[in-house]
Design a protein around this motif. Structure first.
Motif, PDB file in Angstrom:
ATOM      1  N   MET A 141      35.261  20.967   9.366  1.00  0.00           N
ATOM      2  CA  MET A 141      35.313  21.157  10.667  1.00  0.00           C
ATOM      3  C   MET A 141      36.625  21.543  10.573  1.00  0.00           C
ATOM      4  SD  MET A 141      35.656  18.314  13.390  1.00  0.00           S
ATOM      5  CE  MET A 141      34.133  17.495  13.335  1.00  0.00           C
ATOM      6  N   ARG A 142      37.137  22.327  11.723  1.00  0.00           N
ATOM      7  CA  ARG A 142      38.360  23.521  11.909  1.00  0.00           C
ATOM      8  C   ARG A 142      39.298  22.298  12.507  1.00  0.00           C
ATOM      9  NH1 ARG A 142      36.659  28.607  15.027  1.00  0.00           N
ATOM     10  NH2 ARG A 142      35.203  26.980  15.455  1.00  0.00           N
ATOM     11  N   PRO A 143      39.696  21.817  12.191  1.00  0.00           N
ATOM     12  CA  PRO A 143      40.786  21.194  13.132  1.00  0.00           C
ATOM     13  C   PRO A 143      40.513  21.398  15.576  1.00  0.00           C
ATOM     14  CG  PRO A 143      42.365  21.815  11.461  1.00  0.00           C
ATOM     15  CD  PRO A 143      41.559  22.489  11.398  1.00  0.00           C
ATOM     16  N   ARG A 144      41.178  20.742  15.668  1.00  0.00           N
ATOM     17  CA  ARG A 144      41.113  21.073  17.301  1.00  0.00           C
ATOM     18  C   ARG A 144      42.552  20.505  17.774  1.00  0.00           C
ATOM     19  NH1 ARG A 144      36.238  21.814  15.350  1.00  0.00           N
ATOM     20  NH2 ARG A 144      34.177  22.107  16.213  1.00  0.00           N
ATOM     21  N   LEU A 145      42.592  21.211  18.970  1.00  0.00           N
ATOM     22  CA  LEU A 145      43.861  20.513  19.502  1.00  0.00           C
ATOM     23  C   LEU A 145      43.590  19.469  21.057  1.00  0.00           C
ATOM     24  CD1 LEU A 145      46.353  21.038  20.617  1.00  0.00           C
ATOM     25  CD2 LEU A 145      45.814  23.570  21.169  1.00  0.00           C
ATOM     26  N   LEU A 146      44.063  19.020  21.184  1.00  0.00           N
ATOM     27  CA  LEU A 146      43.604  18.324  22.386  1.00  0.00           C
ATOM     28  C   LEU A 146      44.521  17.575  22.979  1.00  0.00           C
ATOM     29  CD1 LEU A 146      42.033  14.734  20.034  1.00  0.00           C
ATOM     30  CD2 LEU A 146      41.330  16.050  20.903  1.00  0.00           C
ATOM     31  N   ASP A 147      44.295  17.707  24.947  1.00  0.00           N
ATOM     32  CA  ASP A 147      45.571  18.078  25.419  1.00  0.00           C
ATOM     33  C   ASP A 147      45.115  16.262  26.135  1.00  0.00           C
ATOM     34  OD1 ASP A 147      47.667  20.008  25.826  1.00  0.00           O
ATOM     35  OD2 ASP A 147      45.531  21.898  26.175  1.00  0.00           O
ATOM     36  N   LEU A 148      45.970  15.770  25.981  1.00  0.00           N
ATOM     37  CA  LEU A 148      45.602  14.449  26.843  1.00  0.00           C
ATOM     38  C   LEU A 148      46.416  13.601  28.153  1.00  0.00           C
ATOM     39  CD1 LEU A 148      44.704  11.196  26.352  1.00  0.00           C
ATOM     40  CD2 LEU A 148      46.335  11.016  25.269  1.00  0.00           C
ATOM     41  N   TRP A 149      45.648  13.556  29.647  1.00  0.00           N
ATOM     42  CA  TRP A 149      46.699  13.292  30.142  1.00  0.00           C
ATOM     43  C   TRP A 149      46.050  12.169  30.598  1.00  0.00           C
ATOM     44  CZ3 TRP A 149      43.566  17.395  30.620  1.00  0.00           C
ATOM     45  CH2 TRP A 149      43.081  17.619  31.568  1.00  0.00           C
ATOM     46  N   HIS A 150      46.811  10.906  31.526  1.00  0.00           N
ATOM     47  CA  HIS A 150      46.448  10.050  32.109  1.00  0.00           C
ATOM     48  C   HIS A 150      47.548   9.229  33.339  1.00  0.00           C
ATOM     49  CE1 HIS A 150      48.100   6.777  30.624  1.00  0.00           C
ATOM     50  NE2 HIS A 150      48.267   7.861  28.875  1.00  0.00           N
ATOM     51  N   ALA A 151      46.770   8.783  34.444  1.00  0.00           N
ATOM     52  CA  ALA A 151      47.947   8.447  35.433  1.00  0.00           C
ATOM     53  C   ALA A 151      48.432   7.450  34.183  1.00  0.00           C
ATOM     54  CB  ALA A 151      46.678   7.327  36.831  1.00  0.00           C
ATOM     55  N   ASP A 152      49.490   6.527  35.446  1.00  0.00           N
ATOM     56  CA  ASP A 152      50.486   5.881  34.698  1.00  0.00           C
ATOM     57  C   ASP A 152      50.185   4.256  35.537  1.00  0.00           C
ATOM     58  OD1 ASP A 152      51.223   4.663  37.744  1.00  0.00           O
ATOM     59  OD2 ASP A 152      52.938   5.814  37.638  1.00  0.00           O
ATOM     60  N   GLU A 153      51.236   3.435  34.862  1.00  0.00           N
ATOM     61  CA  GLU A 153      50.069   1.489  35.136  1.00  0.00           C
ATOM     62  C   GLU A 153      50.089   1.509  36.168  1.00  0.00           C
ATOM     63  OE1 GLU A 153      54.785   1.970  35.055  1.00  0.00           O
ATOM     64  OE2 GLU A 153      53.122   2.465  33.637  1.00  0.00           O
ATOM     65  N   ASN A 154      50.730   2.501  37.270  1.00  0.00           N
ATOM     66  CA  ASN A 154      50.368   1.411  38.970  1.00  0.00           C
ATOM     67  C   ASN A 154      49.017   2.608  39.177  1.00  0.00           C
ATOM     68  OD1 ASN A 154      52.226   0.064  38.948  1.00  0.00           O
ATOM     69  ND2 ASN A 154      54.247   1.962  38.956  1.00  0.00           N
TER      70      ASN A 154
END
Length: 89
Positions: free
Chosen positions: A1-14
């Motif tokens: 399997m080739r390495p993948r690039l993951l972009d991640l984002w999410h909301a803060d605690e509020n």
């Protein structure tokens, strides 16, 4: 399997997204077996949505996949608003 690039984002605690900077946003590469690990917070709730992380995943010379990961047992998981808004019902 080739390495993948993951972009991640999410909301803060509020339940708010940082639209002017990079708070709770980042990218990582998987290892050769496709594994990854990250440490962050549990995102807060915001109107109409269940808690979730956003991901974009891409291997070299492969199409980009944009998806979301949800948390098991969240009461709002039963709400199908994402389907509603993306399909225009």
């Amino acid at each position: 399997m080739r390495p993948r690039l993951l972009d991640l984002w999410h909301a803060d605690e509020n339940g708010d997204y940082d639209d002017s900077g990079y708070r709770y946003r980042g990218h990582i590469h998987t290892d050769a077996a496709g594994r990854y690990r990250f440490r962050t917070i549990l995102p807060g709730l915001y109107p109409g949505r269940t808690r979730h992380y956003h991901f974009k995943v891409q291997a070299p010379q492969s199409p980009l996949l944009t998806t979301q990961l949800y948390f098991p047992g969240e009461p709002r998981n039963a709400i199908r608003l994402v389907f509603y808004f993306t399909r225009g019902f």
